[in-house]
Write an enzyme that holds these catalytic residues in place. Structure first.
Site, PDB file in Angstrom:
ATOM      1  N   ALA A 168       0.838  -1.204   0.000  1.00 20.62           N
ATOM      2  CA  ALA A 168       0.000   0.000   0.000  1.00 20.62           C
ATOM      3  C   ALA A 168       0.871   1.252   0.000  1.00 20.62           C
ATOM      4  O   ALA A 168       1.948   1.267   0.605  1.00 20.62           O
ATOM      5  CB  ALA A 168      -0.888  -0.010   1.241  1.00 20.62           C
ATOM      6  N   GLY A 171       0.781  -5.570   0.893  1.00 20.40           N
ATOM      7  CA  GLY A 171      -0.046  -5.791  -0.294  1.00 20.40           C
ATOM      8  C   GLY A 171       0.760  -6.263  -1.498  1.00 20.40           C
ATOM      9  O   GLY A 171       0.224  -6.934  -2.387  1.00 20.40           O
ATOM     10  N   GLU A 227       0.920  -9.844  -1.037  1.00 19.07           N
ATOM     11  CA  GLU A 227      -0.431 -10.396  -1.258  1.00 19.07           C
ATOM     12  C   GLU A 227      -0.731 -10.548  -2.754  1.00 19.07           C
ATOM     13  O   GLU A 227      -1.358 -11.514  -3.176  1.00 19.07           O
ATOM     14  CB  GLU A 227      -1.482  -9.513  -0.572  1.00 19.07           C
ATOM     15  CG  GLU A 227      -1.426  -9.655   0.946  1.00 19.07           C
ATOM     16  CD  GLU A 227      -2.411  -8.754   1.656  1.00 19.07           C
ATOM     17  OE1 GLU A 227      -2.315  -7.518   1.446  1.00 19.07           O
ATOM     18  OE2 GLU A 227      -3.275  -9.260   2.389  1.00 19.07           O
ATOM     19  N   GLU A 237       2.177  -6.093   7.955  1.00 20.80           N
ATOM     20  CA  GLU A 237       1.096  -5.186   8.365  1.00 20.80           C
ATOM     21  C   GLU A 237       0.963  -4.988   9.866  1.00 20.80           C
ATOM     22  O   GLU A 237       0.693  -3.879  10.329  1.00 20.80           O
ATOM     23  CB  GLU A 237      -0.251  -5.679   7.804  1.00 20.80           C
ATOM     24  CG  GLU A 237      -0.437  -5.421   6.319  1.00 20.80           C
ATOM     25  CD  GLU A 237       0.065  -6.531   5.433  1.00 20.80           C
ATOM     26  OE1 GLU A 237       0.868  -7.362   5.907  1.00 20.80           O
ATOM     27  OE2 GLU A 237      -0.345  -6.577   4.258  1.00 20.80           O
TER      28      GLU A 237
HETATM   29  N1  COA Z   1       4.444   3.592   0.224  1.00 19.05           N
HETATM   30  C1  COA Z   1       4.895   4.791  -0.204  1.00 19.05           C
HETATM   31  N2  COA Z   1       6.187   5.059  -0.431  1.00 19.05           N
HETATM   32  C2  COA Z   1       7.059   4.057  -0.201  1.00 19.05           C
HETATM   33  C3  COA Z   1       6.660   2.789   0.252  1.00 19.05           C
HETATM   34  C4  COA Z   1       5.291   2.575   0.453  1.00 19.05           C
HETATM   35  N3  COA Z   1       4.794   1.384   0.849  1.00 19.05           N
HETATM   36  N4  COA Z   1       7.755   2.017   0.388  1.00 19.05           N
HETATM   37  C5  COA Z   1       8.807   2.783   0.043  1.00 19.05           C
HETATM   38  N5  COA Z   1       8.396   4.017  -0.316  1.00 19.05           N
HETATM   39  C6  COA Z   1       9.211   5.148  -0.740  1.00 19.05           C
HETATM   40  C7  COA Z   1      10.052   5.671   0.406  1.00 19.05           C
HETATM   41  O1  COA Z   1       9.304   6.518   1.234  1.00 19.05           O
HETATM   42  C8  COA Z   1      11.140   6.399  -0.365  1.00 19.05           C
HETATM   43  O2  COA Z   1      10.645   7.618  -0.839  1.00 19.05           O
HETATM   44  P1  COA Z   1      11.453   8.998  -0.497  1.00 19.05           P
HETATM   45  O3  COA Z   1      12.715   8.860  -1.275  1.00 19.05           O
HETATM   46  O4  COA Z   1      10.526  10.064  -1.012  1.00 19.05           O
HETATM   47  O5  COA Z   1      11.660   9.021   0.966  1.00 19.05           O
HETATM   48  C9  COA Z   1      11.338   5.506  -1.580  1.00 19.05           C
HETATM   49  O6  COA Z   1      10.156   4.732  -1.697  1.00 19.05           O
HETATM   50  C10 COA Z   1      12.518   4.569  -1.438  1.00 19.05           C
HETATM   51  O7  COA Z   1      12.342   3.856  -0.210  1.00 19.05           O
HETATM   52  P2  COA Z   1      13.509   3.735   0.887  1.00 19.05           P
HETATM   53  O8  COA Z   1      12.871   3.315   2.181  1.00 19.05           O
HETATM   54  O9  COA Z   1      14.346   4.954   0.898  1.00 19.05           O
HETATM   55  O10 COA Z   1      14.357   2.530   0.245  1.00 19.05           O
HETATM   56  P3  COA Z   1      15.056   1.314   0.974  1.00 19.05           P
HETATM   57  O11 COA Z   1      15.742   0.561  -0.106  1.00 19.05           O
HETATM   58  O12 COA Z   1      15.845   1.767   2.137  1.00 19.05           O
HETATM   59  O13 COA Z   1      13.847   0.412   1.564  1.00 19.05           O
HETATM   60  C11 COA Z   1      11.757  -0.779   1.566  1.00 19.05           C
HETATM   61  C12 COA Z   1      12.886  -0.129   0.707  1.00 19.05           C
HETATM   62  C13 COA Z   1      10.664  -1.207   0.602  1.00 19.05           C
HETATM   63  C14 COA Z   1      12.325  -1.989   2.288  1.00 19.05           C
HETATM   64  C15 COA Z   1      11.246   0.253   2.583  1.00 19.05           C
HETATM   65  O14 COA Z   1      10.929   1.466   1.889  1.00 19.05           O
HETATM   66  C16 COA Z   1      10.014  -0.172   3.346  1.00 19.05           C
HETATM   67  O15 COA Z   1      10.130  -0.916   4.283  1.00 19.05           O
HETATM   68  N6  COA Z   1       8.821   0.319   2.925  1.00 19.05           N
HETATM   69  C17 COA Z   1       7.594   0.083   3.637  1.00 19.05           C
HETATM   70  C18 COA Z   1       7.007  -1.232   3.201  1.00 19.05           C
HETATM   71  C19 COA Z   1       5.825  -1.655   4.033  1.00 19.05           C
HETATM   72  O16 COA Z   1       5.818  -1.640   5.244  1.00 19.05           O
HETATM   73  N7  COA Z   1       4.792  -2.084   3.321  1.00 19.05           N
HETATM   74  C20 COA Z   1       3.626  -2.646   3.925  1.00 19.05           C
HETATM   75  C21 COA Z   1       2.478  -1.775   3.694  1.00 19.05           C
HETATM   76  S1  COA Z   1       1.081  -2.478   4.512  1.00 19.05           S
END
Ligand code: COA
Length: 258
Positions: free
Chosen positions: A64, A109, A112, A132
């Site tokens: 999401a 998601g 999923e 989540e």
């Molecule tokens: N929604 C919106 N933006 C997201 C995102 C999400 N689910 N996941 C990553 N991004 C964005 C980050 O905010 C960042 O944007 P920014 O440069 O404007 O700050 C960009 O994507 C890159 O992410 P970043 O965290 O800097 O990269 P990373 O390689 O260190 O980590 C992830 C990548 C995917 C591991 C990490 O971003 C993360 O854990 N995201 C959340 C995932 C999550 O919890 N999803 C479950 C949703 S229910």
């Protein structure tokens, strides 16, 4: 730029989630385009297999869009979850085999979506998880149901209660990924599988999917009846005769989906 690309790869269709700068997070606009791509392949009788993947190497999808989610009220959150749920169900309901080709992160998601596919090919160094509960929510697009059916309730509870992220390699050991490959080889592996699937009888493959999907939900005796009905729909096909003729003539069959 399109948030979702539909790419023709011979008999396979590649749906690429294309929002690399946000780790292919599932925004409202992206879900709309993904839904359109799914509608297009559903009605495509020449599509033998659908591969779902993410643009770039850093993520299949981080789930999401958490930035979008932050400004939503409760009702909007309900609707947003319903939109993800609908797209995930649309993937699960496709009549042809589906493969998730996962590189990088597949979280929430995003995982999923991959779970709604029939098969998953994952990079050994992919990062996957149903995270989540760490955000004080639960998987809302089939994750609690599909993960437990795939790997067993106890393993699903471990992964969902802790929200821990595991590697593609561990996902393979758990049976969550059916194939594990080096990140650079993931797409090629998925395409090779799609090609093998496309070599089979198209009606047969779709009927096999239907029999398995419907059969796992019911008692064995009922499942066997579902299989019998599915078999019935291949008996009258010219492809079945072509299979026998090609075998006798020691050549590759040419199936037409009839
Ligand atoms: N929604 C919106 N933006 C997201 C995102 C999400 N689910 N996941 C990553 N991004 C964005 C980050 O905010 C960042 O944007 P920014 O440069 O404007 O700050 C960009 O994507 C890159 O992410 P970043 O965290 O800097 O990269 P990373 O390689 O260190 O980590 C992830 C990548 C995917 C591991 C990490 O971003 C993360 O854990 N995201 C959340 C995932 C999550 O919890 N999803 C479950 C949703 S229910």
């Amino acid at each position: 730029m399109a948030l979702c690309n539909l790419i023709y790869e011979g008999d396979a269709r590649l749906i690429q989630i294309n929002r690399e700068e946000t780790m292919n997070a599932l925004s409202t606009a992206l879900l709309r385009e993904l839904s359109e791509a799914l509608d297009a392949v559903r009605g495509d009788s020449r599509a033998r297999c659908v591969i779902l993947t993410g643009a770039g190497v850093r993520a299949f999808s981080a789930g999401a869009d958490l930035k979008e989610r932050r400004s939503m009220n409760e009702d909007e959150v309900r609707q947003a979850v319903a939109r993800i749920r609908a797209v995930v169900e649309a993937v699960a309901d496709l009549p042809m085999p589906t493969i998730a080709a996962v590189r990088g992160a597949a979280l929430g998601g995003g995982l999923e979506l991959a779970l709604a596919c029939d098969l998953r090919v994952m990079a050994a160094d992919a990062t996957v998880g149903l995270t989540e509960t760490r955000l004080a929510i639960i998987p809302g697009a089939g994750g609690t149901q599909r993960l437990s059916r795939l790997v067993g309730a106890a393993r699903a509870k471990d992964l969902i209660f802790t929200g821990r992220r595991i590697s593609g390699r561990e996902a393979g050991e758990l049976g969550l990924a059916q194939y594990v490959a080096a990140a650079d080889d993931v797409l090629a592996k998925a395409l090779a599988l799609a090609q093998m699937i496309a070599d089979g009888g198209p009606i047969a493959v779709r009927q096999a999917k239907l029999a398995i999907d419907q059969g796992v939900e019911v008692a064995l005796k009922e499942g066997l009846l579902i299989e019998q009905t599915a078999y019935e729909s291949v008996i009258g096909t010219s492809d079945r005769m072509e299979g026998l003729t090609a075998f006798a003539e020691k050549r590759k069959p040419e199936y037409k989906g009839r």
